[in-house]
Design a protein around this motif. Structure first.
Motif, PDB file in Angstrom:
ATOM      1  N   SER A   5       0.854  -1.190   0.000  1.00  0.00           N
ATOM      2  CA  SER A   5       0.000   0.000   0.000  1.00  0.00           C
ATOM      3  C   SER A   5       0.886   1.234   0.000  1.00  0.00           C
ATOM      4  O   SER A   5       2.100   1.149   0.230  1.00  0.00           O
ATOM      5  CB  SER A   5      -0.924   0.002   1.233  1.00  0.00           C
ATOM      6  OG  SER A   5      -0.157   0.097   2.411  1.00  0.00           O
ATOM      7  N   THR A   6       0.284   2.397  -0.245  1.00  0.00           N
ATOM      8  CA  THR A   6       1.019   3.657  -0.147  1.00  0.00           C
ATOM      9  C   THR A   6       1.082   4.085   1.324  1.00  0.00           C
ATOM     10  O   THR A   6       0.373   3.539   2.174  1.00  0.00           O
ATOM     11  CB  THR A   6       0.332   4.752  -0.969  1.00  0.00           C
ATOM     12  OG1 THR A   6      -1.017   4.889  -0.502  1.00  0.00           O
ATOM     13  CG2 THR A   6       0.316   4.402  -2.453  1.00  0.00           C
ATOM     14  N   LEU A   7       1.926   5.075   1.601  1.00  0.00           N
ATOM     15  CA  LEU A   7       2.008   5.579   2.976  1.00  0.00           C
ATOM     16  C   LEU A   7       0.713   6.292   3.352  1.00  0.00           C
ATOM     17  O   LEU A   7       0.199   7.089   2.560  1.00  0.00           O
ATOM     18  CB  LEU A   7       3.180   6.557   3.111  1.00  0.00           C
ATOM     19  CG  LEU A   7       4.575   5.959   3.226  1.00  0.00           C
ATOM     20  CD1 LEU A   7       5.610   7.073   3.257  1.00  0.00           C
ATOM     21  CD2 LEU A   7       4.700   5.100   4.479  1.00  0.00           C
ATOM     22  N   PRO A   8       0.172   6.028   4.544  1.00  0.00           N
ATOM     23  CA  PRO A   8      -1.050   6.726   4.977  1.00  0.00           C
ATOM     24  C   PRO A   8      -0.704   8.147   5.426  1.00  0.00           C
ATOM     25  O   PRO A   8      -0.280   8.350   6.555  1.00  0.00           O
ATOM     26  CB  PRO A   8      -1.536   5.862   6.139  1.00  0.00           C
ATOM     27  CG  PRO A   8      -0.298   5.229   6.684  1.00  0.00           C
ATOM     28  CD  PRO A   8       0.658   5.063   5.527  1.00  0.00           C
ATOM     29  N   TRP A   9      -0.891   9.120   4.566  1.00  0.00           N
ATOM     30  CA  TRP A   9      -0.431  10.475   4.834  1.00  0.00           C
ATOM     31  C   TRP A   9      -1.510  11.354   5.463  1.00  0.00           C
ATOM     32  O   TRP A   9      -1.318  12.546   5.667  1.00  0.00           O
ATOM     33  CB  TRP A   9       0.046  11.101   3.518  1.00  0.00           C
ATOM     34  CG  TRP A   9       1.158  12.077   3.682  1.00  0.00           C
ATOM     35  CD1 TRP A   9       1.110  13.415   3.470  1.00  0.00           C
ATOM     36  CD2 TRP A   9       2.505  11.811   4.091  1.00  0.00           C
ATOM     37  NE1 TRP A   9       2.330  14.001   3.717  1.00  0.00           N
ATOM     38  CE2 TRP A   9       3.195  13.031   4.110  1.00  0.00           C
ATOM     39  CE3 TRP A   9       3.188  10.644   4.458  1.00  0.00           C
ATOM     40  CZ2 TRP A   9       4.537  13.128   4.469  1.00  0.00           C
ATOM     41  CZ3 TRP A   9       4.511  10.737   4.818  1.00  0.00           C
ATOM     42  CH2 TRP A   9       5.168  11.958   4.816  1.00  0.00           C
ATOM     43  N   ASN A  10      -2.689  10.763   5.753  1.00  0.00           N
ATOM     44  CA  ASN A  10      -3.792  11.558   6.294  1.00  0.00           C
ATOM     45  C   ASN A  10      -3.447  12.099   7.685  1.00  0.00           C
ATOM     46  O   ASN A  10      -2.767  11.452   8.474  1.00  0.00           O
ATOM     47  CB  ASN A  10      -5.061  10.695   6.384  1.00  0.00           C
ATOM     48  CG  ASN A  10      -4.820   9.408   7.148  1.00  0.00           C
ATOM     49  OD1 ASN A  10      -3.840   8.712   6.908  1.00  0.00           O
ATOM     50  ND2 ASN A  10      -5.702   9.097   8.071  1.00  0.00           N
ATOM     51  N   GLY A  11      -3.954  13.312   7.962  1.00  0.00           N
ATOM     52  CA  GLY A  11      -3.708  13.923   9.271  1.00  0.00           C
ATOM     53  C   GLY A  11      -2.459  14.775   9.331  1.00  0.00           C
ATOM     54  O   GLY A  11      -2.212  15.431  10.342  1.00  0.00           O
ATOM     55  N   LEU A  12      -1.644  14.780   8.260  1.00  0.00           N
ATOM     56  CA  LEU A  12      -0.417  15.578   8.256  1.00  0.00           C
ATOM     57  C   LEU A  12      -0.512  16.670   7.206  1.00  0.00           C
ATOM     58  O   LEU A  12      -1.026  16.439   6.109  1.00  0.00           O
ATOM     59  CB  LEU A  12       0.794  14.690   7.949  1.00  0.00           C
ATOM     60  CG  LEU A  12       1.153  13.640   9.008  1.00  0.00           C
ATOM     61  CD1 LEU A  12       2.228  12.696   8.478  1.00  0.00           C
ATOM     62  CD2 LEU A  12       1.625  14.303  10.295  1.00  0.00           C
ATOM     63  N   GLU A  13      -0.029  17.853   7.551  1.00  0.00           N
ATOM     64  CA  GLU A  13      -0.003  18.979   6.611  1.00  0.00           C
ATOM     65  C   GLU A  13       1.432  19.458   6.440  1.00  0.00           C
ATOM     66  O   GLU A  13       2.208  19.448   7.392  1.00  0.00           O
ATOM     67  CB  GLU A  13      -0.865  20.135   7.136  1.00  0.00           C
ATOM     68  CG  GLU A  13      -2.339  19.805   7.213  1.00  0.00           C
ATOM     69  CD  GLU A  13      -3.145  20.998   7.697  1.00  0.00           C
ATOM     70  OE1 GLU A  13      -2.528  22.077   7.916  1.00  0.00           O
ATOM     71  OE2 GLU A  13      -4.364  20.854   7.860  1.00  0.00           O
ATOM     72  N   MET A  14       1.752  19.885   5.223  1.00  0.00           N
ATOM     73  CA  MET A  14       3.095  20.394   4.951  1.00  0.00           C
ATOM     74  C   MET A  14       3.097  21.913   5.073  1.00  0.00           C
ATOM     75  O   MET A  14       2.287  22.593   4.451  1.00  0.00           O
ATOM     76  CB  MET A  14       3.538  20.005   3.545  1.00  0.00           C
ATOM     77  CG  MET A  14       3.637  18.505   3.318  1.00  0.00           C
ATOM     78  SD  MET A  14       4.204  18.130   1.660  1.00  0.00           S
ATOM     79  CE  MET A  14       3.924  16.356   1.615  1.00  0.00           C
ATOM     80  N   ALA A  15       4.019  22.437   5.846  1.00  0.00           N
ATOM     81  CA  ALA A  15       4.184  23.890   5.986  1.00  0.00           C
ATOM     82  C   ALA A  15       5.208  24.361   4.957  1.00  0.00           C
ATOM     83  O   ALA A  15       5.972  23.563   4.415  1.00  0.00           O
ATOM     84  CB  ALA A  15       4.656  24.218   7.395  1.00  0.00           C
ATOM     85  N   PRO A  16       5.251  25.674   4.687  1.00  0.00           N
ATOM     86  CA  PRO A  16       6.281  26.195   3.781  1.00  0.00           C
ATOM     87  C   PRO A  16       7.674  25.809   4.261  1.00  0.00           C
ATOM     88  O   PRO A  16       7.946  25.811   5.459  1.00  0.00           O
ATOM     89  CB  PRO A  16       6.060  27.711   3.838  1.00  0.00           C
ATOM     90  CG  PRO A  16       4.621  27.860   4.178  1.00  0.00           C
ATOM     91  CD  PRO A  16       4.305  26.722   5.106  1.00  0.00           C
ATOM     92  N   PRO A  17       8.557  25.467   3.334  1.00  0.00           N
ATOM     93  CA  PRO A  17       9.884  24.964   3.726  1.00  0.00           C
ATOM     94  C   PRO A  17      10.795  26.059   4.245  1.00  0.00           C
ATOM     95  O   PRO A  17      10.581  27.247   4.004  1.00  0.00           O
ATOM     96  CB  PRO A  17      10.415  24.383   2.417  1.00  0.00           C
ATOM     97  CG  PRO A  17       9.747  25.188   1.360  1.00  0.00           C
ATOM     98  CD  PRO A  17       8.384  25.506   1.879  1.00  0.00           C
ATOM     99  N   GLN A  18      11.834  25.629   4.936  1.00  0.00           N
ATOM    100  CA  GLN A  18      12.919  26.508   5.357  1.00  0.00           C
ATOM    101  C   GLN A  18      14.174  26.025   4.634  1.00  0.00           C
ATOM    102  O   GLN A  18      14.428  24.818   4.567  1.00  0.00           O
ATOM    103  CB  GLN A  18      13.095  26.449   6.865  1.00  0.00           C
ATOM    104  CG  GLN A  18      11.812  26.799   7.613  1.00  0.00           C
ATOM    105  CD  GLN A  18      11.972  26.718   9.113  1.00  0.00           C
ATOM    106  OE1 GLN A  18      12.751  27.451   9.705  1.00  0.00           O
ATOM    107  NE2 GLN A  18      11.241  25.820   9.732  1.00  0.00           N
TER     108      GLN A  18
END
Length: 385
Positions: A5-18
């Motif tokens: 299966s793919t990685l379960p990415w639900n529940g995570l948000e990506m912020a702007p990078p540094q």
């Protein structure tokens, strides 16, 4: 048990990078925080660790620390006193004076009713090294006696600690940690080097520096030397469209969405590809798995570990990107095993001659699998061409 299966990415948000030089870190934020699973670091100071995988197999590596998971089954919070005790629990035996070693039992070991110790990244690496470790099941005449007797032992791979990657230490020291941050996507020269996720923001603050003691592939190390300032940016805010605070708020929200889309585009090999997962340890309601991608030499390949809840939410993730040479070795072993270790059949599946396959095995470091007269015969045949 093995699943794909793919990685379960639900529940995570990506912020702007540094960004600092060639190092780009994308913070991962979690809105819903669970209090019933916490991770703590346990430091090992010895030069090397010898881990008893089973009665006949040991795993030897530099292991700077382990992770200790504490949890509750009723959803209640894990107390700070449990985390403190987990750090100090005696684990294995230390040997030696000039060169020291720590003997440990199992990659993942239950230490109490609600406590599990495991060795981050080494759980995944041991799974990769163990793939097809037993060698041929059929006594093909080309394989050496040693391989028929002991399999691929010893099987080894080389990795590089994070403190050897140019710019990473400064980036980890200087970058801001967000309030809800539970992980990062780490890029070096805009190549995804690692993904790291923990259950709780407090755990991430404690474990942020461990990215420096994790190990990385040769490609990431080389990229660190040659990387220049990354210039990949989304479309900027439309300044001429802003006349009120509401307009500014809307434009900022849109910019954050563009950053998230850009971050996802930069890591498709990890976020979208099916991965082969293997269960390592079940501690209800959580499961520790390790995974490997399909080992296609034409694509980026990863190994790693996850802890997921029964509802499929990702609570812990750590990945390692395989180098091209490591992928080739694992791919060749996979193809040999699929062909029941028949060199002729494997060569046919790879659309090459048997001699070419033998040379590929030798170049990949698996020459020891074959009798010397087989290798000599192939070299002589190639010289006559």
């Amino acid at each position: 048990m093995t699943t794909t299966s793919t990685l379960p990415w639900n529940g995570l948000e990506m912020a702007p990078p540094q960004v600092l030089g060639g190092v780009r870190i994308v913070p991962l934020l979690r809105k819903t925080i669970r209090e019933d699973l916490r991770l703590t670091r346990r430091v090992y100071t010895e030069d090397v660790a010898i881990v008893e995988v089973d009665r006949r197999t040991s795993y030897v590596s530099f292991v700077p620390h382990g992770l200790v998971a504490n949890w509750t089954e009723d959803g209640g919070a894990v107390f700070g006193s449990q985390l403190s005790a987990a750090k100090e629990t005696k684990d294995g035996t230390s040997f030696g004076n000039f060169i020291t070693a720590r003997g440990l039992r199992k990659m993942a070991r239950r230490e109490g009713k609600r406590q599990l110790r495991f060795l981050p990244l080494h759980v995944a690496m041991e799974g990769l090294l163990a793939k097809h470790f037993g060698g041929p099941d059929i006594a093909w005449s080309e394989y050496s006696r040693r391989v028929m007797r002991s399999g691929l032992s010893p099987r080894s791979e080389v990795a590089i600690p994070g403190n050897q990657i140019a710019g990473l230490e400064d980036a980890l020291r200087l970058f801001e940690i967000h309030d809800q941050q539970v992980g990062v996507l780490l890029f070096v020269a805009d190549t995804l080097a690692s993904a790291f996720v923990v259950p709780h923001p407090g755990d991430y603050i404690q474990l942020h520096s461990t990215l420096l003691t994790d190990f990385y592939g040769e490609l990431i190390w080389r990229n660190g030397f040659f990387a220049t300032e990354t210039t990949i940016l989304p479309d900027p805010i439309a300044v001429d469209q802003i006349s009120t605070l509401s307009d500014l708020r809307f434009e900022v929200d849109q910019l954050r969405k563009r950053w998230e889309s850009l971050n996802e585009i930069m890591a498709p090999e990890l976020l979208e590809r099916p991965l082969e997962h293997q269960t390592v340890y079940r501690f209800k309601p959580f499961t520790l798995n390790r995974f490997v991608s399909n080992l296609d030499p034409k694509e980026e390949n990863f190994i790693g570990e996850t802890i997921c809840t029964d509802d499929g939410t990702l609570q812990y993730l750590k990945t390692y990107r395989l180098s091209a040479a490591q992928t080739r070795r694992a791919y060749l072993l996979k193809q040999l095993a699929a062909a029941e270790w028949s060199l002729d059949r494997c060569a046919e599946s790879l659309d090459c001659s048997t001699n070419q396959l033998i040379l590929r095995l030798e170049n990949a470091g698996f020459g020891y699998l074959l009798h010397q007269h087989v290798l000599d015969g192939v070299h002589a045949s190639e010289r006559r061409r």
